[in-house]
Structures are given as structure tokens and as C-alpha cells.
Design an enzyme around this catalytic site. Structure first.
Site, mmCIF file in Angstrom:
data_model
loop_
_atom_site.group_PDB
_atom_site.id
_atom_site.type_symbol
_atom_site.label_atom_id
_atom_site.label_comp_id
_atom_site.label_asym_id
_atom_site.label_seq_id
_atom_site.Cartn_x
_atom_site.Cartn_y
_atom_site.Cartn_z
ATOM 1 N N LYS A 182 16.402 -16.107 31.723
ATOM 2 C CA LYS A 182 17.692 -16.920 31.231
ATOM 3 C C LYS A 182 17.599 -18.373 32.025
ATOM 4 C CE LYS A 182 20.118 -12.800 30.281
ATOM 5 N NZ LYS A 182 21.164 -11.735 30.580
ATOM 6 N N GLN A 224 25.228 -10.564 35.222
ATOM 7 C CA GLN A 224 24.178 -9.642 34.720
ATOM 8 C C GLN A 224 24.458 -8.149 34.939
ATOM 9 O OE1 GLN A 224 21.346 -10.833 33.238
ATOM 10 N NE2 GLN A 224 20.887 -8.536 32.615
ATOM 11 N N ASP A 245 28.018 -14.496 27.129
ATOM 12 C CA ASP A 245 27.574 -13.138 26.709
ATOM 13 C C ASP A 245 28.612 -12.626 25.565
ATOM 14 O OD1 ASP A 245 25.447 -12.230 28.209
ATOM 15 O OD2 ASP A 245 26.348 -11.576 29.831
#
Ligand code: NAD
Length: 306
Positions: free
Chosen positions: A53, A97, A120
Site C-alpha cells: 500500500k 492493518q 478502509d
């Protein structure tokens, strides 16, 4: 003959668009988006995902950074860190994460991220907006699946969709997205009775269960569109041989890396499909591309850039 839906191709297109937009906005406003990813504890897969990412963001002109914290960090300390990052004016996108080490309550941690920076799309406010069919930051994997189907001209309206898997990351938000597209949706999960009977009705079948090659041909209707979300790391040579026969790529993976990546859909099941996504190279690359799109969106909204 089943057609392959190459997520990679679409992901490259989306990333190129994000890059061009970042460049344009930088020229106009002198500002660039910033994405921060948080990693708690040591987890090899998480480290790889987060670095991908970071690298992708940087390649598009997005400033990106990973903040690493030790496993010993308490939940309160993590939430305090998030509060600081929420307040930082230069940060547009903030993600933790997953999975977090087991002592953390994931939902409490996600709730502590500012919804406007929640790239997210897991914050309850963003999930609520999705269910209300209002604008918001959308979870990346399901958003990528919808984009991929549209890119390949798969019609969604009125279609019977069956999703296997009810996680908050994939199955549940994806169901809401299909409903917003006027599809008729069924979610199956580990307690579903007659999975084969339900799955084999689907015009569009999505496998998001995390069980290697679980979806066998009898679960797939002839001509269905099959989306394979599964990413399973398999190191057992006999299992791979049973599923893929003497596939040279799989054999090479096992020899060189000690594992190979297998989706949730058995290769024989793909043969019944009209369209299917490969693993790897299907849904996976789109997840990162959609994250970049969300970061750009958060940047534009927060800084009121057009
Ligand atoms: P999860 O473990 O949170 O959820 C799995 C779901 O599958 C659960 O709802 C469970 O009820 C269901 N399930 C498990 N076994 C089943 C069975 N035998 N029959 C019916 N339902 C069953 O997993 P997740 O986070 O949603 O991820 C699912 C898969 O997708 C994993 O392989 C994961 O690695 C992959 N994934 C891929 C991406 C991507 O970018 N491509 C993103 C997220 C997850």
C-alpha cells in the site's frame, strides 16, 4: 469458454486516474494527499500488505508512511495514537492493518479513526452511509468487486447474487453494494444449510470464505459469473497436485517460496462460468487501487478541493 476478469488491468487504469488527479490537484493547490498505515505487532502478511500500500501510494504521488508499534502497546495507547493522527491536518487517510493481535477489540479501535480519514471504510459511520446508499468512504475489496463487474459489462440489476462469507470486510458490505445496484442478494456462511442448493442458483457467485478450492463445480450454475475473493497460502504439495495437477507455475511457487496462493474456487468450477476472476491477479490488485481512490477522495473532501 469462460472469460477471465483481470483485476490487474482495471487496477492499473484506476491507479493511473488517481495519479493524474493527484498531479492536477498538486499543480492547482500545492497540496498532496497523505496516507498513514498502522501496524501493531509482527505479522509477515500484514507487513507485506502494508508495504504494498505504501509503495503504491508513493508511486501515485501520495505521501505515505507506516507507523509501527510493538505488540506490547495497549488498546488505550493505540487509541491515543489514533486521536493524535486524527487531529494531524496533513494526514488525509488513516488505516489500521488488520488483523490486530488478539488482545485488541478491533471494533473499538476502528471506531477511534476519524470517519473522514477512514480510507478502509470500516468505521460504523461509513458502513451506515453505505447501507443508506449515501456517499461515504467504501470498503475497498467489495468496492473493487463492483467496479470489476461493471468494467466487464456484467449487469447487476435484478440478478440473483449469492455471497459466501459474511465478514465485515467483504461479505456484508458487498451485499449492501449489490442491493444498492438493485441485485437480489443472499449471504451464505458457515452455518448455512444447503449451501450447494443456494449457491447453484446464483447468476453471480462470490466466494469470500478463506477455504482453498472449496467451491466445486456443483456449487456453480452453468454460465454464472464467479468472483473469487479467497487468498489462501497453501504449502501442502499433495493438496496442490490434487487440485491443479501438474501445473508448472504452482510447482515453481512451491519450490521457490514454499507456498502457493490458492483462491476459494476450484479450477474445475471456473469451467462452468461465463466470467471468473483469477487468483492471484483478480480481486487482490483492485483492493489496493480502491484504497488509493479512497485516499484521493478523503483528501479532496477534507481540503475542499474540486
Ligand atoms: P473471514 O474469516 O472473516 O470470514 C470468512 C467467512 O466465510 C465467514 O463469514 C464464514 O462464516 C464463511 N465460511 C467459512 N467457511 C465456510 C464454509 N465451509 N461454508 C460457508 N461459509 C463459510 O474472512 P474474510 O476476511 O472475509 O476473508 C475471506 C477470504 O478473502 C480470505 O481468503 C481472505 O484472505 C480473502 N480476502 C481477500 C482480499 C483481497 O483483497 N482479495 C481482501 C480481504 C479478504
Amino acid at each position: 469458454m469462460a472469460q477471465v476478469m483481470e483485476g490487474k488491468t482495471l487496477a492499473e487504469k484506476i491507479k493511473a486516474e488517481v495519479k493524474a488527479e493527484v498531479r492536477r490537484l498538486q499543480a492547482e493547490s500545492g497540496q498532496v494527499p497523505k496516507l498513514v498505515g498502522i501496524l501493531v505487532g509482527e505479522n509477515k502478511a500484514s507487513e507485506i500488505y502494508l508495504r504494498t500500500k505504501e509503495k503504491t501510494a508513493q508511486s501515485l504521488g501520495i505521501v505515505s508512511e507506516i507507523r509501527r508499534f510493538p505488540q506490547s502497546l495497549s488498546q488505550e495507547e493505540l487509541i491515543d495514537q489514533l486521536r493524535i493522527l486524527n487531529e494531524a491536518p496533513e494526514i488525509d487517510g488513516l488505516l489500521v492493518q488488520l488483523p490486530l493481535p488478539p488482545k485488541f477489540e478491533t471494533n473499538r479501535v476502528i471506531e477511534a479513526i476519524s470517519p473522514e480519514k477512514d480510507v478502509d471504510g470500516f468505521h460504523p459511520l461509513n458502513l451506515g452511509r453505505l447501507f443508506m446508499n449515501e456517499e461515504g468512504l467504501r470498503p475497498c475489496t467489495p468496492a473493487g468487486i463492483i467496479e470489476l463487474l461493471k468494467f466487464y459489462g456484467v449487469s447487476l440489476e435484478g440478478q440473483e447474487v449469492v455471497i459466501i462469507g459474511r465478514s465485515l470486510i467483504v461479505g456484508k458490505p458487498l451485499a449492501a453494494m449489490f442491493i444498492n445496484e438493485n441485485s437480489t442478494v443472499t449471504i451464505c456462511h458457515s452455518r448455512t444449510r444447503n449451501l450447494a442448493g443456494i449457491a447453484s442458483r446464483a447468476d453471480i457467485l462470490v466466494a469470500a470464505m478463506g477455504r482453498p478450492a472449496y467451491v466445486q463445480p456443483e456449487l456453480v450454475k452453468e454460465g454464472a459469473v464467479v468472483v473469487d475473493v479467497g487468498i489462501n497460502y497453501v504449502s501442502e504439495a499433495s493438496f496442490i497436485e490434487k487440485i491443479f495437477g501438474d501445473d508448472p507455475k504452482k510447482r515453481q511457487d512451491l519450490q521457490e517460496k514454499g507456498y502457493t496462493i490458492v483462491g476459494d474456487v476450484h479450477p474445475a468450477a471456473r469451467e462452468k462460468a461465463s466470467f471468473y476472476t483469477p487468483v492471484p491477479g483478480g480481486v487482490g490488485p483492485l483492493t489496493v487501487a480502491m484504497l488509493m481512490q479512497n485516499t484521493l477522495l478523503a483528501f479532496k473532501r477534507r481540503r475542499q478541493l474540486g
